[in-house]
Design a protein around this motif. Structure first.
Motif, PDB file in Angstrom:
ATOM      1  N   LEU A  57      44.752  54.121  41.916  1.00  0.00           N
ATOM      2  CA  LEU A  57      43.289  54.128  41.781  1.00  0.00           C
ATOM      3  C   LEU A  57      42.850  54.067  40.316  1.00  0.00           C
ATOM      4  O   LEU A  57      41.739  54.473  39.985  1.00  0.00           O
ATOM      5  CB  LEU A  57      42.733  55.402  42.431  1.00  0.00           C
ATOM      6  CG  LEU A  57      43.037  55.577  43.920  1.00  0.00           C
ATOM      7  CD1 LEU A  57      42.659  56.975  44.381  1.00  0.00           C
ATOM      8  CD2 LEU A  57      42.326  54.527  44.750  1.00  0.00           C
ATOM      9  N   LYS A  58      43.715  53.516  39.460  1.00  0.00           N
ATOM     10  CA  LYS A  58      43.437  53.548  38.025  1.00  0.00           C
ATOM     11  C   LYS A  58      42.150  52.825  37.638  1.00  0.00           C
ATOM     12  O   LYS A  58      41.523  53.148  36.632  1.00  0.00           O
ATOM     13  CB  LYS A  58      44.618  52.968  37.250  1.00  0.00           C
ATOM     14  CG  LYS A  58      44.936  51.515  37.583  1.00  0.00           C
ATOM     15  CD  LYS A  58      46.172  51.052  36.813  1.00  0.00           C
ATOM     16  CE  LYS A  58      46.538  49.609  37.183  1.00  0.00           C
ATOM     17  NZ  LYS A  58      47.748  49.161  36.450  1.00  0.00           N
ATOM     18  N   ASN A  59      41.749  51.847  38.423  1.00  0.00           N
ATOM     19  CA  ASN A  59      40.528  51.095  38.105  1.00  0.00           C
ATOM     20  C   ASN A  59      39.301  51.603  38.838  1.00  0.00           C
ATOM     21  O   ASN A  59      38.207  51.045  38.676  1.00  0.00           O
ATOM     22  CB  ASN A  59      40.736  49.609  38.422  1.00  0.00           C
ATOM     23  CG  ASN A  59      41.788  48.976  37.538  1.00  0.00           C
ATOM     24  OD1 ASN A  59      41.863  49.274  36.344  1.00  0.00           O
ATOM     25  ND2 ASN A  59      42.628  48.126  38.106  1.00  0.00           N
ATOM     26  N   ALA A  60      39.473  52.631  39.650  1.00  0.00           N
ATOM     27  CA  ALA A  60      38.354  53.182  40.426  1.00  0.00           C
ATOM     28  C   ALA A  60      37.667  54.286  39.621  1.00  0.00           C
ATOM     29  O   ALA A  60      37.813  55.466  39.885  1.00  0.00           O
ATOM     30  CB  ALA A  60      38.847  53.735  41.766  1.00  0.00           C
ATOM     31  N   LYS A  61      36.937  53.840  38.592  1.00  0.00           N
ATOM     32  CA  LYS A  61      36.221  54.777  37.722  1.00  0.00           C
ATOM     33  C   LYS A  61      34.886  54.150  37.320  1.00  0.00           C
ATOM     34  O   LYS A  61      34.622  52.982  37.601  1.00  0.00           O
ATOM     35  CB  LYS A  61      37.042  55.082  36.461  1.00  0.00           C
ATOM     36  CG  LYS A  61      38.365  55.785  36.728  1.00  0.00           C
ATOM     37  CD  LYS A  61      39.152  56.003  35.447  1.00  0.00           C
ATOM     38  CE  LYS A  61      38.547  57.073  34.580  1.00  0.00           C
ATOM     39  NZ  LYS A  61      39.362  57.380  33.397  1.00  0.00           N
ATOM     40  N   GLY A  62      34.062  54.938  36.653  1.00  0.00           N
ATOM     41  CA  GLY A  62      32.829  54.393  36.095  1.00  0.00           C
ATOM     42  C   GLY A  62      31.774  54.050  37.118  1.00  0.00           C
ATOM     43  O   GLY A  62      31.238  52.940  37.118  1.00  0.00           O
ATOM     44  N   ARG A  63      31.448  55.004  37.999  1.00  0.00           N
ATOM     45  CA  ARG A  63      30.410  54.778  39.007  1.00  0.00           C
ATOM     46  C   ARG A  63      29.026  55.164  38.466  1.00  0.00           C
ATOM     47  O   ARG A  63      28.182  55.678  39.185  1.00  0.00           O
ATOM     48  CB  ARG A  63      30.704  55.590  40.265  1.00  0.00           C
ATOM     49  CG  ARG A  63      32.114  55.461  40.820  1.00  0.00           C
ATOM     50  CD  ARG A  63      32.456  54.062  41.248  1.00  0.00           C
ATOM     51  NE  ARG A  63      33.689  54.038  42.039  1.00  0.00           N
ATOM     52  CZ  ARG A  63      34.349  52.950  42.367  1.00  0.00           C
ATOM     53  NH1 ARG A  63      33.893  51.774  41.976  1.00  0.00           N
ATOM     54  NH2 ARG A  63      35.450  53.004  43.080  1.00  0.00           N
TER      55      ARG A  63
END
Length: 204
Positions: free
Chosen positions: A13-19
């Motif tokens: 989930l390394k790219n599942a950030k910055g919401r």
């Protein structure tokens, strides 16, 4: 969760950030107030974008960082209540995790400290600071930061919102949800500002 499992999840989930786009301050109630107008600082941790010490996280005692805020007279003279929302936009989920929702803060109160967040009357969702708490994922007033191990630094937003009208006491007493509060403040927002703290957990 075992470290190896947590680290594996972090890699997946390394790219599942910055919401950020789905944060509370981007809800319809803020359409007329896209920019921050309230200055928020932390006497405990320093200016915004500070690194959170362990005592302010789930790895330590989980203290709520003391906050204080200042609004320009055009806002402060009209405030009927303050609202405080804490969320993590870097959690690997579709929307930010709500770490705390606190409503009914009196207009004269422009600072909070850790002891304010102790429960005074659970039946009314009332805290010792004289304001109310809403629903979190764990059923507690405040969830201290605990990002996934090796998921990189997570930012924790502490958002202070000025309201020109008080919220319904029945809503405040009922452990309201993030969505209920967001709907209830439409047409009531005078301005907002936030303090940001960051924290990272690394498997050594």
């Amino acid at each position: 969760m075992k470290p190896i499992v947590e680290v594996t999840l972090s890699w997946l989930l390394k790219n599942a950030k910055g919401r950020d786009a789905k944060c509370f301050y981007n809800r319809p109630a803020f359409a007329k107030h896209p920019e921050q107008t309230i200055e928020v600082t932390s006497p405990d941790c320093g200016p915004t974008d500070a690194q959170l010490g362990m005592e302010y996280t789930a790895d330590g005692s989980g203290r709520f960082p003391a906050l204080e805020w200042t609004a320009p007279p055009v806002i402060s003279d009209k405030v009927k209540q303050w609202l405080l929302v804490s969320e993590d936009p870097d959690a690997p989920l579709p929307t930010p995790i709500a770490h705390g929702i606190f409503g009914g803060i009196p207009p004269s109160k422009t600072n909070v400290e850790a002891k304010d967040f102790e429960i005074d009357d659970e039946s009314k969702a009332l805290l010792k600071g004289g304001f109310h708490y809403g629903v979190t994922r764990r059923g507690v007033p405040y969830i201290p930061p605990r990002p996934l191990m090796n998921h990189g630094p997570h930012r924790y937003f502490y958002e202070v919102i000025a309201l020109g009208e008080p919220l319904d006491p029945k809503l405040l007493n009922s452990k309201s949800t993030r969505e209920q509060i967001a709907d209830a403040i439409v047409g009531k927002v005078l301005g907002w500002g936030m303090w940001v703290g960051s924290y990272e957990r690394v498997w050594k």
